[in-house]
Design an enzyme around this catalytic site. Structure first.
Site, PDB file in Angstrom:
ATOM      1  N   LYS A 109      -7.122  75.051 -76.017  1.00  0.00           N
ATOM      2  CA  LYS A 109      -7.842  73.981 -76.722  1.00  0.00           C
ATOM      3  C   LYS A 109      -6.846  72.911 -77.194  1.00  0.00           C
ATOM      4  O   LYS A 109      -5.646  73.117 -77.133  1.00  0.00           O
ATOM      5  CB  LYS A 109      -8.651  74.574 -77.884  1.00  0.00           C
TER       6      LYS A 109
HETATM    7  C1  LIG Z   1     -13.089  78.546 -76.023  1.00  0.00           C
HETATM    8  C2  LIG Z   1     -14.530  78.377 -76.264  1.00  0.00           C
HETATM    9  C3  LIG Z   1     -15.241  79.196 -77.156  1.00  0.00           C
HETATM   10  C4  LIG Z   1     -14.678  80.469 -77.728  1.00  0.00           C
HETATM   11  O1  LIG Z   1     -13.562  80.345 -78.472  1.00  0.00           O
HETATM   12  P1  LIG Z   1     -12.604  81.621 -78.729  1.00  0.00           P
HETATM   13  O2  LIG Z   1     -11.660  81.117 -79.754  1.00  0.00           O
HETATM   14  O3  LIG Z   1     -11.938  81.925 -77.418  1.00  0.00           O
HETATM   15  O4  LIG Z   1     -13.452  82.741 -79.200  1.00  0.00           O
HETATM   16  C5  LIG Z   1     -16.557  78.891 -77.427  1.00  0.00           C
HETATM   17  N1  LIG Z   1     -17.163  77.859 -76.848  1.00  0.00           N
HETATM   18  C6  LIG Z   1     -16.534  77.068 -75.949  1.00  0.00           C
HETATM   19  C7  LIG Z   1     -17.278  75.936 -75.343  1.00  0.00           C
HETATM   20  C8  LIG Z   1     -15.208  77.317 -75.617  1.00  0.00           C
HETATM   21  O5  LIG Z   1     -14.591  76.549 -74.698  1.00  0.00           O
END
Ligand SMILES: *Cc1c(COP(=O)(O)O)cnc(C)c1O
Length: 376
Positions: free
Chosen positions: A184
């Site tokens: 992210k």
């Molecule tokens: C990465 C992601 C998540 C989940 O996040 P985590 O920290 O890996 O649990 C949820 N929604 C979207 C759209 C994502 O890209």
């Protein structure tokens, strides 16, 4: 393989080490440490929200959001089929019914023109999920929520720093959520945050995060929560990352623009839209859809893998998940655009730490493989 090009590498060469050392030196490593509240305040301010409630990951943030707005048996929640399992788990666990809409074939976000037909007297909320770099077209969704009295949960995990008509993603939901996983735009290793302007919802989220301990009568519980507390170590990394967010966003766009240039003349690749009338693409990842003449995405991923290039498939839509189908959901439902995106879509190395010579090698490999036809 030595020169394997991973699909994502984070950038951690700012103040991450310095702030982490501060945690160790002071002994503040748990969620009680001072970086946690500072990170919450700074991140919430960046997205223009009153409250930021940090948690252990983005999935946990979604779980808490669904619980906090009171989704339960008999309720329906509308969400895209083309998304990650994190979005749907707590809806199902709570006893509510997930109601799906198909993807838009050009942005791969939920097709907002399909939402209104799915609203019933049982609809409690709409969950929007910004996918791959462009935001969901929010105005029609806001309008539907307002006219039908629905709550909105906004999953902005992939849209940290993105805007919709100039307004930050993460500022639209009654509760919005983000993830700080290493792919992210801001990472804490594992981590996430709930964002809201509503004091009461914020209090509920804080309580759910901390086992619903009560002030004054600590070990008397009126509700079931979780332990979702972020540590001071994670928040230390998050603050260092946030300091560089603008630079990170510029780099994401530079990566996207360069792939666009290098792949523009390859026939039969549906590249991401560079912009819509409400946003410029931020290229959370650089993904595309390959024409059937080349076979499917799996064949191209296999070929790229044999050339030392990491890839990931697009999402497998929710209506196809065995764990949901065996519970009786989505019988006889078809979502052709999500289906095709899954079969023909993939993304290629596009993390913040990707050197441009590796990007160029990836683009030239894709080009060469497509020119010669793919034989996996
Ligand atoms: C990465 C992601 C998540 C989940 O996040 P985590 O920290 O890996 O649990 C949820 N929604 C979207 C759209 C994502 O890209």
């Amino acid at each position: 393989m030595n020169d394997f090009i991973p699909v994502n590498e984070p950038l951690l060469d700012g103040n991450e080490k310095k702030y982490l050392a501060e945690c160790i030196d002071t002994g503040w490593i748990s969620s009680e440490g001072p970086f946690v509240q500072r990170f919450e305040a700074e991140f919430a301010a960046r997205v223009g929200r009153k409250h930021g409630i940090s948690v252990t990951n983005g999935t946990a943030a979604l779980d808490a959001a669904v619980e906090a707005i009171g989704v339960g048996p008999g309720d329906e929640v509308i969400l895209p089929t083309f998304t990650i399992i994190s979005c749907i788990q707590q809806i199902v666990r709570s006893g509510a019914t997930p109601v799906l809409v198909d993807a838009d074939p050009l942005t791969w976000n939920m097709d907002v023109t399909q939402i209104e037909a799915k609203v019933t007297p049982h609809t409690k909320a709409i969950m929007v999920v910004h996918i791959y770099g462009l935001p969901v077209d929010m105005d029609p969704v806001l309008d539907i929520c307002q006219r039908h009295g629905l709550k909105m949960i906004e999953d902005a995990a992939e849209a940290i720093g993105q805007t919709y008509r100039g307004r930050p993603c993460g500022s639209f939901g009654d509760i919005s959520t983000v993830s700080f996983y290493p792919n992210k735009h801001v990472t804490t290793g594992e981590g996430g945050m709930l964002l809201t302007d509503d004091d009461e919802l914020a209090e509920t989220c804080r309580s759910l995060r901390n086992l619903c301990f009560q002030p004054g009568k600590r070990f008397v519980h009126e509700r079931l929560g979780w332990n979702l507390r972020m540590t001071n170590l994670q928040a230390a990394v998050g603050i260092a990352q946030l300091e560089r967010l603008d630079e990170f966003l510029e780099r994401k766009r530079a990566i996207g623009r360069r792939y666009q240039e290098l792949l523009a003349d390859v026939d039969g690749l549906q590249l991401p839209l560079e912009r819509t009338d409400y946003a410029d693409n931020l290229y959370w990842v650089f993904g595309f859809v390959v024409d059937e003449r080349y076979g499917n995405a799996a064949a191209l991923m296999k070929r790229l893998g044999s050339e030392g290039i990491g890839t990931r498939p697009f999402f497998n839509p929710m209506h196809q998940q065995p764990v949901l189908r065996e519970r009786g959901f989505f019988k006889g439902e078809h979502y052709p655009h999500a289906q095709r995106a899954y079969e023909q879509g993939l993304y290629v190395p596009s993390g913040l730490g990707l050197p441009f010579d590796q990007l160029d090698k990836t683009a030239f490999s894709i080009k060469a493989i497509c020119l010669n036809g793919i034989t996996a």
